[in-house]
Motif scaffolding. Structure first.
Motif, short mmCIF file in Angstrom:
data_model
loop_
_atom_site.label_atom_id
_atom_site.label_comp_id
_atom_site.label_asym_id
_atom_site.label_seq_id
_atom_site.Cartn_x
_atom_site.Cartn_y
_atom_site.Cartn_z
N LYS A 1 43.70 42.45 43.50
CA LYS A 1 42.68 41.79 44.31
C LYS A 1 41.69 41.11 43.38
O LYS A 1 41.67 41.38 42.16
CB LYS A 1 41.97 42.78 45.24
CG LYS A 1 41.33 43.98 44.56
CD LYS A 1 40.75 44.94 45.60
CE LYS A 1 40.22 46.22 44.98
NZ LYS A 1 39.03 46.02 44.13
N ASP A 2 40.88 40.23 43.93
CA ASP A 2 39.97 39.42 43.12
C ASP A 2 38.50 39.75 43.39
O ASP A 2 37.64 38.90 43.29
CB ASP A 2 40.22 37.93 43.39
CG ASP A 2 41.64 37.51 43.00
OD1 ASP A 2 42.05 37.81 41.88
OD2 ASP A 2 42.33 36.90 43.85
N TRP A 3 38.24 41.00 43.74
CA TRP A 3 36.87 41.42 44.00
C TRP A 3 36.70 42.88 43.62
O TRP A 3 37.68 43.63 43.46
CB TRP A 3 36.49 41.21 45.47
CG TRP A 3 37.42 41.87 46.45
CD1 TRP A 3 38.51 41.32 47.05
CD2 TRP A 3 37.36 43.23 46.93
NE1 TRP A 3 39.13 42.23 47.88
CE2 TRP A 3 38.44 43.41 47.82
CE3 TRP A 3 36.50 44.30 46.70
CZ2 TRP A 3 38.68 44.61 48.48
CZ3 TRP A 3 36.74 45.50 47.35
CH2 TRP A 3 37.82 45.64 48.24
N ALA B 1 32.90 43.66 36.58
CA ALA B 1 33.67 43.31 37.77
C ALA B 1 35.16 43.14 37.47
O ALA B 1 36.00 43.37 38.34
CB ALA B 1 33.11 42.02 38.39
N ALA C 1 37.82 45.36 39.79
CA ALA C 1 38.93 44.87 40.61
C ALA C 1 40.12 45.81 40.57
O ALA C 1 41.01 45.73 41.42
CB ALA C 1 39.35 43.47 40.15
N GLU D 1 38.00 50.50 47.08
CA GLU D 1 36.74 50.08 47.71
C GLU D 1 35.66 51.15 47.59
O GLU D 1 34.48 50.83 47.53
CB GLU D 1 36.97 49.71 49.18
CG GLU D 1 35.71 49.28 49.89
CD GLU D 1 35.88 48.03 50.74
OE1 GLU D 1 34.88 47.35 50.98
OE2 GLU D 1 37.02 47.75 51.15
N PRO E 1 30.78 36.28 38.36
CA PRO E 1 31.25 36.61 39.70
C PRO E 1 30.20 36.32 40.77
O PRO E 1 29.00 36.34 40.50
CB PRO E 1 31.55 38.11 39.60
CG PRO E 1 31.83 38.34 38.15
CD PRO E 1 30.90 37.41 37.42
N GLU F 1 28.15 37.33 44.00
CA GLU F 1 27.66 38.52 44.69
C GLU F 1 27.57 38.23 46.18
O GLU F 1 26.84 37.32 46.60
CB GLU F 1 26.28 38.89 44.12
CG GLU F 1 25.62 40.10 44.73
CD GLU F 1 24.21 40.30 44.21
OE1 GLU F 1 23.56 41.26 44.67
OE2 GLU F 1 23.75 39.50 43.37
N ARG G 1 30.00 43.06 47.45
CA ARG G 1 31.14 42.87 46.56
C ARG G 1 30.82 41.84 45.49
O ARG G 1 29.92 41.01 45.67
CB ARG G 1 32.38 42.39 47.35
CG ARG G 1 32.98 43.43 48.29
CD ARG G 1 34.20 42.85 48.99
NE ARG G 1 34.86 43.83 49.85
CZ ARG G 1 35.95 43.56 50.59
NH1 ARG G 1 36.48 42.33 50.57
NH2 ARG G 1 36.49 44.50 51.33
N LEU G 2 31.58 41.88 44.41
CA LEU G 2 31.55 40.87 43.37
C LEU G 2 32.90 40.16 43.39
O LEU G 2 33.94 40.79 43.16
CB LEU G 2 31.31 41.48 42.00
CG LEU G 2 29.86 41.82 41.59
CD1 LEU G 2 29.03 40.56 41.51
CD2 LEU G 2 29.23 42.87 42.46
N TYR G 3 32.89 38.86 43.70
CA TYR G 3 34.12 38.07 43.76
C TYR G 3 34.32 37.35 42.44
O TYR G 3 33.44 36.63 41.96
CB TYR G 3 34.05 37.09 44.93
CG TYR G 3 34.14 37.77 46.27
CD1 TYR G 3 35.37 37.98 46.89
CD2 TYR G 3 32.99 38.23 46.91
CE1 TYR G 3 35.46 38.61 48.11
CE2 TYR G 3 33.07 38.88 48.14
CZ TYR G 3 34.31 39.07 48.73
OH TYR G 3 34.39 39.72 49.96
#
Length: 389
Positions: free
Chosen positions: A131-133, A308, A312, A316, A338, A340, A344-346
């Motif tokens: 995943k990217d977050w 971050a 990833a 969760e 990333p 915010e 979450r941090l994407y």
């Protein structure tokens, strides 16, 4: 630990070190034992290049100039694992809790980034993330803030989408427990019962005082009680855990995975490594796996914009700490970081690390004190352990 080739070869050719002037925080900030003051805890940034022209970079101390560059800018070719093992044992006599062993952790991060760039992958994807977050909780809560300002910050964190928040306790060097308990009461009333609230005492109390304060905040259901007694006093931690009947978190002061095994044995039920203090990045995953095996809670602190990439790889409920008073000024040093959003941090879709240093901005604002360039010919090749015995 990671799906990487530890036999990947490196020949390091040069390094660029950016030294910073002190970077002020938005407002003076203090915890129970006096950290961290008026400035963000940043000293510099280093970019290290391999013979193929790939580069890895990270925030670091100037110790990397004295303790790492003389060992790697030698023209030698070694594998990732050989470089790491070689320098690890060179650092032995500084001690495995030393700043020098943390410099090695920064080199480890740089080598991982270079390998990711060689494959044109974001670091988190290179390390096996699907995943990217990364999930996060938000902390802050300076003891210098008045009750209303503190409560307003905590409410704002919730409005930003965070479901877990944290603030500092230990007012007046731990002697004003009534103030801290009152602040916990006000925050709980302001955010409601569905939000997790954690407290961080920064090791200010002995066992009896830590137990006293635990009873004062118990009616407000703290999510966890962070570092109430000294982080290296393992028997005090064991005694506290045998009596407190509350989740207790430790780990930010420790610099290798072995210490977390001891924490788990002593009863700590929330393991909390800090990415910028680890001697090896894969220890984050070892500690995460230890927490999963033992049924413990896990989170990871440090510079959240870099962290971050590792977050990833977590679930969760395995969160990063976004410590706003620190991460906000650090984030302003970056041109890429990333995003915010809603707790979450994407992560950006770029090769290597999820951050890029904004050198032009740092120059313009007077943050960049100097830039130094290093090659094999310009570093002092004779490495020596210089420490107190």
């Amino acid at each position: 630990m990671y799906p990487i080739d530890v036999n990947s070869k490196f020949q390091f050719t040069k390094a660029v070190y950016y030294n910073f002037n002190p970077i002020p925080v938005k407002k003076p900030w203090r915890d129970a034992t006096g950290g961290f003051g008026n400035y963000a805890p940043l000293q510099g940034w280093v970019d290290i290049y391999d013979s193929e022209g790939y580069c890895g970079g990270t925030f670091c101390s100037s110790g990397i100039i004295h303790n790492i560059l003389p060992l790697i800018l030698t023209g030698e070719t070694k594998t990732y694992q050989e470089w790491y093992d070689y320098i690890y044992w060179k650092m032995r006599n500084f001690g495995f809790q030393s700043g020098q062993i943390v410099d090695l952790g920064q080199l480890d991060l740089i080598m991982l980034e270079i390998m990711a760039k060689r494959e044109n992958k974001p670091l988190h994807r290179f390390l096996g993330a699907e995943k990217d977050w990364a999930a996060a909780y938000k902390g802050g809560g300076s003891l210098l803030s008045d009750d209303e300002g503190l409560t307003a910050d905590m409410v704002r964190y919730v409005e930003e989408g965070y479901r877990t928040i944290k603030f500092k306790v230990g007012s007046d060097w731990g002697k004003n427990m009534e103030r801290d308990a009152r602040r916990m009461e006000k925050i709980r009333a302001a955010v409601g019962n569905h939000i997790e609230i954690a407290v961080d005492a920064n090791q200010v109390w002995n066992v009896e005082d830590a137990l006293k304060f635990a009873e004062m905040i118990r009616p407000y259901h703290p999510a966890w009680y962070e570092e109430p007694v000294h982080s290296h006093d393992m028997n005090a931690i064991k005694e506290l855990k045998s009596r407190v009947n509350m989740m207790v978190g430790y780990g930010e002061s420790m610099r290798n995975g072995f210490a977390f095994e001891t924490y788990a044995e002593k009863g700590v039920d929330h393991l909390m490594p800090l990415v910028g203090r680890m001697s090896k990045m894969s220890d984050l995953i070892k500690i995460r796996d230890l927490a999963r095996e033992k049924g413990l809670r896990f989170s990871s602190g440090g510079t959240v914009w870099i962290n971050a990439a590792f977050g990833a790889l977590y679930n969760e409920n395995e969160m990063l700490e976004n410590h706003e008073p620190m991460t906000e000024p650090i984030g302003e040093c970056l041109s890429v970081k990333p995003e915010e959003k809603n707790g979450r941090l994407y992560l950006p879709d770029i090769p290597g690390s999820p951050v890029r240093l904004d050198i032009k901005k740092l120059e313009k604002e007077g943050v960049l004190e100097s830039v130094k360039y290093f090659t094999g010919a310009s570093v002092k090749q004779q490495f020596a352990v210089r420490a107190a015995y």
